[in-house]
Design a protein around this motif. Structure first.
Motif, short mmCIF file in Angstrom:
data_model
loop_
_atom_site.label_atom_id
_atom_site.label_comp_id
_atom_site.label_asym_id
_atom_site.label_seq_id
_atom_site.Cartn_x
_atom_site.Cartn_y
_atom_site.Cartn_z
N ASN A 546 0.80 -1.23 0.00
CA ASN A 546 0.00 0.00 0.00
C ASN A 546 0.83 1.28 0.00
O ASN A 546 0.55 2.21 -0.74
CB ASN A 546 -0.93 0.02 1.22
CG ASN A 546 -2.26 -0.62 0.90
OD1 ASN A 546 -2.47 -1.13 -0.21
ND2 ASN A 546 -3.17 -0.61 1.86
N VAL A 547 1.86 1.31 0.84
CA VAL A 547 2.63 2.55 0.97
C VAL A 547 3.36 2.86 -0.33
O VAL A 547 3.41 4.01 -0.78
CB VAL A 547 3.60 2.46 2.17
CG1 VAL A 547 4.57 3.63 2.16
CG2 VAL A 547 2.81 2.42 3.47
N ILE A 548 3.89 1.81 -0.96
CA ILE A 548 4.60 2.04 -2.22
C ILE A 548 3.63 2.58 -3.27
O ILE A 548 3.92 3.54 -3.99
CB ILE A 548 5.26 0.75 -2.72
CG1 ILE A 548 6.20 0.21 -1.64
CG2 ILE A 548 6.02 1.00 -4.01
CD1 ILE A 548 6.85 -1.11 -1.99
N GLY A 549 2.46 1.97 -3.34
CA GLY A 549 1.47 2.42 -4.30
C GLY A 549 1.12 3.88 -4.10
O GLY A 549 1.03 4.67 -5.04
N LEU A 550 0.93 4.23 -2.84
CA LEU A 550 0.59 5.61 -2.49
C LEU A 550 1.72 6.55 -2.88
O LEU A 550 1.49 7.64 -3.42
CB LEU A 550 0.38 5.65 -0.97
CG LEU A 550 -0.69 6.52 -0.41
CD1 LEU A 550 -2.02 6.23 -1.05
CD2 LEU A 550 -0.79 6.27 1.10
N ALA A 551 2.95 6.12 -2.61
CA ALA A 551 4.11 6.96 -2.92
C ALA A 551 4.24 7.16 -4.42
O ALA A 551 4.53 8.27 -4.88
CB ALA A 551 5.37 6.31 -2.35
N LEU A 552 4.01 6.11 -5.18
CA LEU A 552 4.13 6.24 -6.64
C LEU A 552 3.04 7.15 -7.19
O LEU A 552 3.26 7.93 -8.11
CB LEU A 552 4.08 4.87 -7.31
CG LEU A 552 5.19 3.89 -6.94
CD1 LEU A 552 5.17 2.69 -7.85
CD2 LEU A 552 6.55 4.56 -6.98
N MET A 553 1.85 7.05 -6.59
CA MET A 553 0.78 7.95 -7.02
C MET A 553 1.15 9.39 -6.69
O MET A 553 0.97 10.30 -7.51
CB MET A 553 -0.54 7.55 -6.35
CG MET A 553 -1.72 8.43 -6.71
SD MET A 553 -2.05 8.53 -8.49
CE MET A 553 -2.93 6.99 -8.75
N ALA A 554 1.69 9.60 -5.48
CA ALA A 554 2.09 10.96 -5.09
C ALA A 554 3.12 11.50 -6.07
O ALA A 554 3.04 12.64 -6.52
CB ALA A 554 2.64 10.95 -3.67
N GLU A 555 4.07 10.65 -6.43
CA GLU A 555 5.11 11.08 -7.35
C GLU A 555 4.51 11.44 -8.71
O GLU A 555 4.81 12.48 -9.29
CB GLU A 555 6.14 9.96 -7.50
CG GLU A 555 7.32 10.32 -8.38
CD GLU A 555 8.14 9.08 -8.73
OE1 GLU A 555 8.73 8.50 -7.79
OE2 GLU A 555 8.17 8.68 -9.90
N ALA A 556 3.60 10.57 -9.18
CA ALA A 556 2.99 10.83 -10.49
C ALA A 556 2.21 12.13 -10.48
O ALA A 556 2.12 12.83 -11.48
CB ALA A 556 2.09 9.66 -10.87
N LEU A 557 1.64 12.47 -9.34
CA LEU A 557 0.83 13.68 -9.25
C LEU A 557 1.66 14.90 -8.87
O LEU A 557 1.16 16.02 -8.87
CB LEU A 557 -0.27 13.51 -8.19
CG LEU A 557 -1.37 12.50 -8.50
CD1 LEU A 557 -2.18 12.21 -7.25
CD2 LEU A 557 -2.26 13.03 -9.61
N GLY A 558 2.92 14.64 -8.49
CA GLY A 558 3.74 15.73 -7.99
C GLY A 558 3.25 16.26 -6.66
O GLY A 558 3.32 17.45 -6.37
N LYS A 559 2.70 15.37 -5.85
CA LYS A 559 2.18 15.78 -4.54
C LYS A 559 2.94 15.05 -3.45
O LYS A 559 3.72 14.14 -3.71
CB LYS A 559 0.71 15.38 -4.42
CG LYS A 559 -0.25 16.21 -5.23
CD LYS A 559 -1.65 15.72 -4.92
CE LYS A 559 -2.71 16.60 -5.59
NZ LYS A 559 -4.05 16.07 -5.35
N ASP A 560 2.66 15.44 -2.21
CA ASP A 560 3.18 14.70 -1.08
C ASP A 560 2.23 13.55 -0.76
O ASP A 560 1.04 13.63 -1.05
CB ASP A 560 3.32 15.61 0.15
CG ASP A 560 4.42 16.63 -0.06
OD1 ASP A 560 5.38 16.32 -0.79
OD2 ASP A 560 4.30 17.74 0.49
N ILE A 561 2.79 12.55 -0.11
CA ILE A 561 1.98 11.36 0.18
C ILE A 561 0.69 11.69 0.95
O ILE A 561 -0.39 11.22 0.59
CB ILE A 561 2.84 10.30 0.91
CG1 ILE A 561 3.79 9.68 -0.12
CG2 ILE A 561 1.97 9.23 1.57
CD1 ILE A 561 4.77 8.69 0.45
N PRO A 562 0.76 12.54 1.98
CA PRO A 562 -0.48 12.81 2.73
C PRO A 562 -1.57 13.45 1.87
O PRO A 562 -2.76 13.33 2.16
CB PRO A 562 -0.05 13.78 3.83
CG PRO A 562 1.42 13.70 3.90
CD PRO A 562 1.92 13.21 2.59
N ASP A 563 -1.15 14.12 0.80
CA ASP A 563 -2.15 14.77 -0.06
C ASP A 563 -2.87 13.76 -0.94
O ASP A 563 -3.93 14.06 -1.49
CB ASP A 563 -1.48 15.83 -0.93
CG ASP A 563 -0.88 16.95 -0.10
OD1 ASP A 563 -1.40 17.15 1.03
OD2 ASP A 563 0.08 17.58 -0.53
#
Lengths: 983, 98, 423
Positions: A546-563
């Motif tokens: 889960n955390v990796i998925g979230l991190a990759l999504m954050a990166e793709a969006l150019g956002k921070d993980i909590p966002d």
């Protein structure tokens, strides 16, 4: 991977060899092994196949997060699919096999799916398989359902047994002041602290040994033993092999205790598992943390696993998991493991993503800094790892290292699942690169690495602190962290223009590219990501990915993980057998069976029973060779000719007592009860607040302030609750006491011309029950032979001269032993529900089938029972316009036009030639009437009898038998004047 | 499991009780208009937050209770007998005890 | 926007999935919309889609406080059926089923509607007669796939049920609707969202309604977390939150009580159960099917007390497992993977509301009890019709808030005005 068992070391007992079977082969392990450690020691590397692409998978961890070694354990009715080999204790004779593969996990034809993986991106199935556009509106699913059959076969993981589980499961309940979940450094210290302070502590541990990470550290063994001893001495109740799988309201925890899953020949008296409901005053969660992987090409190959698990295999299970080992990390946690593996003789290289790794390089370990894993080489056996180096914002290929084992540590995720069940939203900590437990106002306290605390000493201290807080004492909150050199977050390594299979969720084959595709298509919130890609929905519920998925999504969006969001965990923490949740309340014991006091008597005298709610009631008493139809017709005829006896004990009976009892009944029933004389009974109808009929029954006035109210069997409980509610919440000023006496009385109906004769012969003192002394609706107290006190009321459901006779439940059989020989000598019979139904249908008396909650008192033809002189419950709302319409369906009797024909209950009444629509009415009940010599029925039809005089009507039953022409008649089909029952 | 502190039996699992409904409804007199009855029987505030509601200790003392409970968190704020006479008697007993 | 097809999947497979674009836009709120639909769940999105597609309404926004489809859309047990038999419900759910049958094509999105049969088990001659009454009505009103099965037929179709004559409630037969089945719930939300977006509907996520501005007896604007949005017409489709919005609009009480309903899924298994099976007797209520991924998806009763908490408690977990094991004893070693709950607005007769309100330009879609998922297409279809024409379609005229005043209770179960009993 070239794993081998070491000659010494570990917690296994080398003197206790265990034979077990894997895919038909007999292998050997030791007491203290898990299935995973034993398979590893035997050199088995491919143990599973992935969900979608059927890629070979090996052991990836040593715990609940396992996503590779998922196997089937047991055979026949005891076959359990989807078992994590890392969590299965080894026992003599254990039989396990690979799953989701054909012919086997080592060679699986399903792997052909992998060739087409480029087409099977996340959510591809939403875009195709729709079939051809429909040629006709409303027929658009045909082709999809053909595809679906193939998809269903390919999907799924293990195969469930088709046989009933032969084992038993128990439910248990517990209470404690403090529940401590987890027995590592934090948990043991928390339990000890609270127990020493006099608290009743329950410590649960999912493992079969206490100690958590202590178990993987030989040097800490004495400390562990001392702590465990102290915990025991302090009186902590300890449950091993027990998982706290969920937290619920008000400190409730659901626990699953595995009682015999580790035993070769379990005691047959023991349940396999126990499901505990524990109510805890406070809870300390010392649930630890799980090591994450890193997404890179082929990071799922057998031979790739988490770094800490290698420590567990080495130190706990005495298995050297590889000879040439590369450890890829971004944090400090691997260095101890590296040293130990090197000490055990392996060639160890640490590829540390950080430029400034841990201050000390262990002896015998090579450290390469600034390196990260790019691609694992090898298919079923690992051959090497390509490393990459960061170049600006991208990566470039660095070098290849040969290895047979690749250990990965991408950071640690505190296990916050249980507090998340309570709605505590995990909070992202950028410094430690993990989610920490969220705030909750409930007495739930995280300790140890589940709170992001990484050093053992701090974990121990945090356990003490958490226990103090749980006891309401002041204690410092320990800060998360503790590594010498901070973690540098690393979630994925890939070259910009190279195709890779970098898995985020191993079980569901979700890759980094899938996450980016989700982002590309707008599925950017974590909930959309999960649903679109199925990330985190597999049997580990995202523990690894889960955390990796979230991190990759954050990166793709150019956002921070909590966002991007955080995921909310749902129970259970680890999967729980459905049978453990159901316990013993299954099959015959699914719901309680209610028996009347005459149950055994009825069975002795030949009753066949039928379901009536939770009751079993006599259905019919067949004589030799009789069918049910022959039996009930004979019984009903006998009642009308001589006498019959029927058990009516299941009717609800409520004692209504007190100065205002009559007033109370007057308000509850539509008809008047205030003027009912003592010694008389009255039939009453009660409505719901909304004016619909709720129930009917007779009420007997036993004294000025004492009544006995009877209800139908089905509504007995509901009416009792209703009386309680009315008296306590709406009319507290009424001086009335109600008590259920349903179970205190055994009751029979004695019906037929010879009923009086039958009863009279059974009376002790020859009381007068003549028509004058005990007229229709009369009530009296009498004494039966043998001194049995009884209540008798002259009430008729059958339309015959009839009595209800109630005696104390314990005297029920004695009453029957008096009545039945007498009745039998007079040519009478015992009768059951079916004949009861016949008699009441003939008379047009309603039951629950007619009073189905949608019927007004007028619909049921009982409108004259609604008083106009007093208000009652429902009197206001029954006046609403829809309920007063003349064309509402009303109760009628039904005859077949051709008297030789029969028809079915549930048929729709309509005009001939009207095969569509709702029809004009329906049939509620049918029977063959011995009195009339043909089939009859009751039902409802719009406007009632008067509207259908001389009109042809069809009983239309398209789902079963077809059409029968019928006539609508008065519901009072036999003896409409009631001569027989008054006589 | 919601834990309900029954004034007669002590703290028990909610599974011993059955939920009645909105405890703030004042049911009209039996001879009131059908409009008044319609509102009492069919219309609800359906509060998200603390509401007064009725529960029946059906597998216990069979007493109806009035409970203030947060419908979002399930936290219970107060429990008293629904019967006002019993509620008054209990509270005066408690006062006497103090 | 790329049209979805086998060809587009193939082409994108060859080109690294580069050709796919956002399935719906993420627009900024405009200051004014002709129609503002509050609630980006299934019904809200379907309503927006049909408003645009069937009625040509151009300027529509759907407001979702979280992420679209995050409420009951993703929490239900995905059963689609039309075996309601009360007048009003009958036609409505049948229309819904017909829309379901063509929904994947209509939306160009595979919602995976699988017409695998819905089987209600029957345990006594009386229950068979009662079911026959309902299914005879279905047969007579455009549902030729309604059947009553005897035990032998049932055993052939569903071999692994507990057919023991000594079980607590031996099975005697079944009432079957063959065109019923399951669909992929998330895909329905996404398909409608994509379809609505294609017609120009603005789907505004993370846009929570915090206030309703009234001008006399009409609504002029909604105050949201993303600013004030003026509206020509406002429609509520917010299961579980209806009463809160209703209060926000300054309106009084509603014939609704919010309850929570749990749902359950097991670990994935190779095919075990091909149909939807429903079991209800002795106070138990249970339904189960197997998803295409292989998980056994099941559910039972409400938690029995009013609640706005989206989490359940153990007694119902236990009750549901008992029913599961009693009817499918081979599930013994199958493990529960996840359980969760959703908020259902239970109404006073078990039937929903699709109607005008005391405010002239406010429309209400609420009170779906257990029926919300299966109702989605028809709910959207008729709600759009209501909003566009400002008058209820003849088929929904009894789904109004005044029906109880008239004495009309569309009560499938005959349970009376106690919301929790309509499960």
């Amino acid at each position: 991977m070239t794993a081998r068992r070491l000659d010494t070391g570990g917690r296994i007992d080398r003197t206790r060899q265990i034979d077990f079977r894997w895919d038909g082969k007999t292998l050997t392990g030791f007491a203290g092994d898990t299935l995973a450690s034993a398979l590893m020691a035997n050199g088995e590397s491919v143990l599973g196949r992935s969900f979608k692409y059927h890629r070979p998978r090996g052991i990836m961890s040593a715990g609940v997060e396992e996503s590779g070694a998922i196997v089937t354990v047991g055979e026949g009715a005891r076959r359990e699919p989807n078992v994590k080999a890392t969590m299965q204790e080894l026992y003599e004779g254990l039989s396990a096999s690979g799953q989701n593969a054909w012919p086997n996990v080592r060679f699986d034809l399903g792997a052909v799916n992998g060739l087409f993986s480029r087409f099977f991106a996340a959510g591809f199935y939403y875009k195709t398989f729709m079939g051809l556009p429909p040629f006709e509106w409303g027929h658009g699913t045909g082709l999809w359902m053909q595809y679906e059959k193939l998809i269903r076969k390919a999907a799924g993981m293990g195969t469930a047994s088709r046989e009933a589980d032969p084992d038993t499961y128990d439910h248990a309940h517990g209470f404690c002041d403090l529940l401590v979940v987890g027995s590592g450094p934090a948990g043991l210290n928390a339990a000890l602290t609270a127990a020493k302070a006099g608290r009743d502590v329950l410590l649960v541990e999912q493992d079969f040994e206490l100690g958590g990470v202590y178990l993987n550290d030989p040097e800490a063994e004495q400390q562990r033993l001392d702590l465990v001893e102290a915990v025991r001495a302090a009186g902590v109740r300890i449950m091993t092999r027990t998982t706290a799988f969920g937290l619920y309201d008000d400190g409730t925890a659901g626990l699953l205790e595995k009682v015999t899953d580790h035993l070769s020949r379990p005691d047959p008296h023991l349940p396999r598992q126990r499901f505990w409901t524990v109510r805890a005053g406070a809870t300390v969660l010392a649930t630890g943390a799980l090591e994450r992987s890193i997404a890179f090409d082929n990071n799922d190959r057998p031979g790739v696993m988490t770094a800490a698990s290698a420590q567990a295999y080495l130190n706990r299970f005495g298995v050297q998991p590889g000879e040439r080992i590369v450890i890829a990390t971004n944090n400090d946690s691997v260095y101890g493991t590296a040293a130990e593996l090197a000490q055990a003789g392996a060639e160890v290289t640490v590829a540390d993503y950080r430029r400034e790794p841990s201050s000390e390089t262990p002896t015998g370990v090579t450290v390469r800094t600034g390196m990260a894993p790019l691609s694992a080489i090898g298919k079923s056996g690992l051959q090497g790892i390509e490393l990459a180096r960061e170049a600006g914002t991208s990566w470039q290929k660095a070098e290849r290292l040969d290895c047979d084992l690749l250990l990965v540590s991408g950071g640690w995720s505190p296990v916050v699942n249980l507090s998340s069940h309570r709605g505590a939203k995990p909070v992202w900590d950028a410094k430690e690169a993990c989610f920490l437990p969220g705030e909750t106002s409930e007495p739930i306290f995280h300790a140890g690495s589940s709170a992001g605390i990484w050093t053992r000493e701090a974990c121990e201290a945090s356990g003490i602190a958490a226990a103090k807080k749980a006891m309401g004492q002041a204690a410092d909150t320990l800060a998360p962290g503790g590594w010498t050199t901070p973690i540098t977050p690393l979630y994925e390594v890939r070259l910009p223009n190279r195709q890779s299979k970098a898995f985020v969720d191993f079980q569901h084959d979700v890759t980094g590219d899938d996450v980016r595709l989700a982002q590309q298509e707008g599925f950017v919130s974590v909930e959309h990501l999960k649903r679109y890609t199925t990330l985190g929905m597999a049997t580990d519920q995202g523990k690894m990915g889960n955390v990796i998925g979230l991190a990759l999504m954050a990166e793709a969006l150019g956002k921070d993980i909590p966002d991007v969001g955080t995921t909310r965990f749902r129970p259970p923490y680890t999967p729980v057998a459905i049978s453990a949740l159901s316990g013993r309340n299954v099959a015959r014991h699914f719901k309680p069976l209610r028996r009347t006091p005459l149950h055994d008597w009825n069975l002795r005298y030949g009753a066949t029973m039928t379901e009536a709610g939770l009751w079993h009631r006599p259905w019919y008493f067949a004589r030799q060779g009789e069918t049910i139809a022959e039996a009930y017709v004979r019984e009903a005829a006998t009642v009308r000719e001589t006498v019959g006896i029927c058990d009516v004990s299941s009717l609800g009976k409520i004692a209504v007592q007190g100065p205002d009892a009559a007033e109370f009944l007057n308000r509850v029933y539509t008809n008047g009860f205030a003027k009912l004389p003592v010694g008389k009974a009255r039939y009453g109808i009660m409505l719901r607040d909304d004016g619909m009929v709720m129930d009917d029954g007779t009420t007997w006035r036993l004294g000025e302030t004492e009544f006995l109210t009877t209800t139908t069997t089905a509504q007995a409980g509901k009416v009792m609750v209703w009386f309680d509610e009315l008296l306590q919440t709406r009319w507290p000023d009424l001086k009335v006491h109600v008590s259920s006496v349903s179970d205190q009385w055994a009751g029979v109906s004695i019906a037929g011309p010879k009923s009086r004769e039958t009863i009279a012969a059974c009376l002790e003192t020859g009381e007068d029950i003549s028509n004058e002394a005990l007229p229709f609706m009369g009530v009296a107290r009498v004494r039966l032979k043998g001194g049995i006190d009884a209540l008798i009321a002259r009430i008729s459901f059958s339309g015959e001269r009839a009595y209800e006779l109630y005696v104390p439940a314990a005297s029920g059989e004695a009453m029957m032993d008096l009545l039945w020989p007498t009745a039998e000598a007079l040519g009478g019979c015992l009768y059951g529900m079916e004949a009861l139904g016949t008699l009441r249908i003939e008379k047009g008396h309603v039951t629950g089938v007619e009073l189905d909650g949608r019927v007004t008192i007028d619909d049921a033809g009982l409108g004259k029972m609604a008083s106009t002189k007093k208000p009652f419950i429902g009197s206001a709302l029954r006046q609403r316009p829809e309920l007063l319409r003349e064309d509402r369906p009303q109760l009628v009797g039904i005859f077949p036009k051709d008297r030789s024909q029969r028809f079915n209950g549930g048929s729709i009444l309509c005009r001939p030639g009207d095969p569509e629509g709702f029809g004009d009415g329906w049939i509620t009940a049918v029977t063959h009437s011995p009195a009339l010599g043909h089939w009859i029925g009751l039902g409802y039809i719009a406007g009632g009898v008067d509207a259908w005089q001389g009109t042809a009507v069809l009983a239309n039953d398209p789902t079963r038998s077809g059409d029968v022409e019928v006539e609508i008649v008065s519901p009072h089909m036999v003896d409409p004047q009631g001569v027989r029952m008054h006589g | 499991m919601i834990r309900i502190n029954c004034p007669f039996c002590g703290t028990r699992d909610h599974s011993e009780f059955s939920y009645g409904g909105d405890g703030s409804i004042d049911y009209p007199a039996l001879d009131a208009t059908k409009e008044a009855w319609h509102d009492a029987v069919f219309m609800r505030d359906n509060i998200c937050g603390v509401q007064l509601e009725t529960w029946h200790h059906v597998h216990g003392c069979r007493m109806w209770l009035k409970i203030e409970r947060d419908t979002l968190t399930h936290e219970i704020h107060s429990v008293r007998p629904a019967h006002p006479g019993l509620a008054a008697a209990l509270s005066s007993e408690q006062e006497a005890g103090q | 926007m790329t049209r979805f097809s086998a060809w587009s999947v193939f082409k994108n497979g060859l080109t690294g999935q580069k050709g796919w674009s956002r399935q719906w836009r993420d627009p900024e709120p405009k200051p004014h919309y002709d129609v503002v639909i509050v609630g980006g769940g299934l019904h809200g999105l379907a309503t927006a889609y049909y408003l645009a597609a069937n009625h040509g309404v151009k300027n529509i926004a759907v407001l979702e406080k979280g992420w679209l489809g995050g409420g009951n859309a993703g929490r239900n047990t995905t059963i689609v059926r039309s075996n309601y038999f009360r007048p009003g419900n009958r036609e409505f759910y049948e229309h819904s089923l017909k829309l379901w049958e063509n929904l994947s094509h209509e939306l160009n999105y595979n919602v995976m509607f699988s017409q695998r049969s819905h089987i209600s088990l029957l345990h006594s001659p009386g229950a068979i007669d009662a079911a026959a009454r309902n299914y005879n009505i279905l047969r007579r009103t455009g549902t030729p796939d309604a059947e009553i099965w005897d035990l032998a037929t049932l055993k052939r179709a569903v071999p692994h049920l507990n057919y023991s004559p000594t079980s607590r409630f031996p099975i005697m037969g079944a009432a079957v609707q063959k065109r019923a089945g399951t669909a992929r719930h998330d895909a329905v939300a996404w398909g409608y969202a994509r379809g609505a977006d294609k017609h120009g509907v603005d789907i505004l996520q993370q846009c929570e309604v915090q206030g309703i501005t009234r001008e006399g007896d009409s609504v002029s604007a909604v105050e949201t977390s993303r600013g004030t949005i003026r509206a020509g017409k406002v429609a509520f489709a917010v299961a579980g939150n209806t009463s809160r919005l209703w209060t926000m609009a300054g309106l009084g009480k509603l014939p609704i009580e919010s309850h929570k309903l749990q749902a359950f899924v097991s670990e994935p298994l190779k095919p075990l159960l091909d149909q939807v099976v429903v079991f209800g007797i002795g106070g138990a209520h249970f339904y189960i099917s197997q998803s295409d991924k292989g998980g056994m998806v099941f559910g039972g009763d409400l938690d029995w007390y009013k609640s706005y908490a989206q989490r359940g408690n153990l007694p119902i977990v236990q009750d549901t497992a008992e029913a599961a094991m009693s009817i499918l004893p081979c599930l013994g070693r199958v493990k529960l993977l996840r359980h969760w709950s959703g908020l259902v607005d239970m109404s006073m007769d078990g039937t929903h509301f699709l109607c005008k309100t005391p405010l002239s330009n406010l429309y209400l879609n609420a009170g779906w009890n257990y029926g919300g998922f299966k109702a989605t297409p028809a709910s959207g279809w008729y709600f759009a019709d209501l909003i566009a024409n400002d008058r209820p379609h003849e088929k929904i005229r009894n789904f109004d808030l005044k029906r109880f005043e008239r004495g009309l209770q569309i009560d499938e179960r005959g349970a009376g005005p106690d919301p929790k009993l309509h499960g």
